[in-house]
Design a protein around this motif. Structure first.
Motif, PDB file in Angstrom:
ATOM      1  N   THR A  95       0.826  -1.211   0.000  1.00 36.47           N
ATOM      2  CA  THR A  95       0.000   0.000   0.000  1.00 36.47           C
ATOM      3  C   THR A  95       0.863   1.265   0.000  1.00 36.47           C
ATOM      4  OG1 THR A  95      -0.149  -0.061   2.425  1.00 36.47           O
ATOM      5  CG2 THR A  95      -1.871  -1.174   1.188  1.00 36.47           C
ATOM      6  N   GLY A  96       1.995   1.231   0.681  1.00 37.67           N
ATOM      7  CA  GLY A  96       2.869   2.387   0.722  1.00 37.67           C
ATOM      8  C   GLY A  96       3.476   2.701  -0.626  1.00 37.67           C
ATOM      9  N   VAL A  97       3.938   1.652  -1.322  1.00 34.75           N
ATOM     10  CA  VAL A  97       4.529   1.840  -2.653  1.00 34.75           C
ATOM     11  C   VAL A  97       3.507   2.448  -3.608  1.00 34.75           C
ATOM     12  CG1 VAL A  97       5.418   0.637  -4.681  1.00 34.75           C
ATOM     13  CG2 VAL A  97       6.266   0.035  -2.397  1.00 34.75           C
ATOM     14  N   ALA A  98       2.311   1.870  -3.620  1.00 39.08           N
ATOM     15  CA  ALA A  98       1.273   2.363  -4.528  1.00 39.08           C
ATOM     16  C   ALA A  98       0.920   3.823  -4.230  1.00 39.08           C
ATOM     17  CB  ALA A  98       0.026   1.481  -4.412  1.00 39.08           C
ATOM     18  N   ALA A  99       0.799   4.156  -2.943  1.00 40.75           N
ATOM     19  CA  ALA A  99       0.428   5.520  -2.572  1.00 40.75           C
ATOM     20  C   ALA A  99       1.551   6.504  -2.895  1.00 40.75           C
ATOM     21  CB  ALA A  99       0.092   5.570  -1.081  1.00 40.75           C
ATOM     22  N   ALA A 100       2.805   6.106  -2.684  1.00 39.78           N
ATOM     23  CA  ALA A 100       3.932   7.001  -2.970  1.00 39.78           C
ATOM     24  C   ALA A 100       4.008   7.331  -4.452  1.00 39.78           C
ATOM     25  CB  ALA A 100       5.229   6.358  -2.504  1.00 39.78           C
TER      26      ALA A 100
END
Length: 438
Positions: free
Chosen positions: A341-346
């Protein structure tokens, strides 16, 4: 076969966790009972109790370093601000100790009142009130009320040291009788701080004003958020009849606690790693992100686990971290539950996909970090204790033996026998030495 082994390992981890919890519970109750028997023998010993949502450990260490140059001092070891640490420091105190310095955590088995009744503190320090325990107490007001109960048990000739900048501590202290020593940036503080600055690679510095005289303070800490803890320690020193310049001199020699915004230079890579994997409240993330946003470095690299607030979903956690990471770093590595989720949001918030990565374990993140580091990089390691992000750092020193996702130990991995690391001379200053509890 691999699936069966994984299932057995998971069951073993769960059993081991329950066993340690049970053993610890029995020891805590026994030690608490013994403490009531032992406390009356400490007639001449004066107790300094510290409460607050953040900064207790550093404040305790600072007070200890200042007072031990003038008195016989005993204090909570390392980072053991829990029920076991509380009873251990009381049972470890001896009649010849002039001062005993104790962290009084709100999450103790007996609460603030149970600790305060036993100690009967001569000096009570109330640092701040934040939302760190809101999931157990329901509101910031309830947290403030619980912490303020420590002040009800201060000795009649004792002193309350309180943060004038925090509305909750200001209100709590003002309602109590007796001597009050204020600290903070607010006008009217007995020790007033100003010109607070900490822009990496410069360390925290500020001006402390006391009785109409300005004293420059240069510390080894990273981040302006530590200024309150240092001002509190200076206030306690003055209350204990230590000359303020002597106290400042002692403060300037104190190094950051292990894994608490602790910068470590790795000569093999010519990079600096700021370790901050002990506390994962969102406000500590904000403070760390502020340091990175202002830092002067070739590149700013974040290795992020999740934060401790429980009410957010994985998607919300990833989004919260990504928004802030994109504003203060050139490279971001997400670990554990926020890996995807962090990668996608970044990426969604404008970061270059080549500059973002996600891994399920800290060891994998460490191996990746080895391949991308450049001379002059500044790396921040930040996440929850149970995620064991320390392994990502240790991987930069040598191969990490342990890769368990579930772990019963709450110590930092430097000190864990399963990590494959043992302290030796060439690792001095790079990993936590034996004998310290963090």
């Amino acid at each position: 076969m691999a699936s069966q082994n994984k299932t057995l390992r998971t069951r073993y981890d769960a059993f081991r966790r329950r066993f340690y919890q049970l053993r610890r519970s029995v020891r805590v109750r026994w030690n608490y009972a013994l403490s009531w028997v032992w406390r009356p023998s400490l007639i001449r010993t004066r107790f300094i109790a510290i409460t607050g949502s953040a900064g207790k450990t550093l404040t305790k260490e600072l007070i200890g370093k200042i007072l031990e140059e003038h008195y016989a001092v005993h204090r909570t070891p390392g980072n053991r601000n829990n029920s076991m640490g509380f009873t251990s420091v009381l049972l470890g105190a001896r009649p010849w100790h002039d001062y005993v310095i104790v962290e009084t955590p709100i999450g103790s088995s007996w609460g603030i009142v149970g600790q305060a009744k036993l100690m009967k503190p001569d000096v009570a320090v109330m640092l701040n009130v934040k939302e760190f325990h809101i999931h157990t107490h329901g509101s910031v007001e309830a947290i403030a009320e619980e912490k303020a109960r420590l002040l009800d048990f201060v000795a009649s000739d004792g002193c309350i040291v309180a943060n004038r900048d925090c509305a909750y501590t200001r209100e709590a202290a003002s309602k109590r009788a007796g001597r009050i020593s204020w600290f903070g940036e607010t006008e009217g503080s007995d020790i007033r701080i100003s010109n607070v600055s900490s822009v990496w690679p410069e360390r925290l510095s500020f001006m402390a004003s006391y009785e109409g005289v300005d004293y420059p303070v240069q510390t080894q800490m990273v981040g302006v958020h530590w200024a309150g803890s240092i001002a509190a320690a200076l206030s306690v020193a003055v209350a204990c009849k230590v000359y303020i310049q002597d106290a400042i001199d002692a403060v300037e020699r104190v190094e950051p606690n292990w894994a608490r915004m602790q910068p470590i230079l790795l000569p093999a890579y010519d990079v600096t790693v700021i370790r901050d994997e002990r506390n994962a409240a969102t406000e500590t993330f904000e403070a760390a992100f502020q340091v990175m946003a202002e830092a002067k470095a070739t590149r700013r690299v974040l290795v992020l686990g999740s934060y401790s607030e429980k009410e957010h979903s994985e998607e919300e956690r990833g989004e919260w971290l990504a928004v802030r990471a994109a504003a203060c770093a050139e490279v971001v590595i997400f670990v554990n539950e926020v890996a995807e989720t962090g990668v996608a949001a970044a990426i969604r918030h404008g970061m270059d996909p080549e500059a973002v990565a996600g891994f399920r374990t800290a060891t994998e993140a460490g191996r990746y970090l080895q391949t991308i580091l450049q001379p002059g990089d500044l790396v921040l390691l930040k996440g929850r204790r149970k995620e064991h992000l320390t392994r990502a750092y240790l991987q930069l020193l040598d191969e990490v033996a342990c890769n368990w996702n579930l772990c019963a130990f709450s110590i930092i991995c430097d000190q864990c026998e399963y990590s494959g690391f043992k302290w030796r001379r060439d690792l001095e200053g790079l990993i936590c030495p034996p004998g310290l509890t963090y």
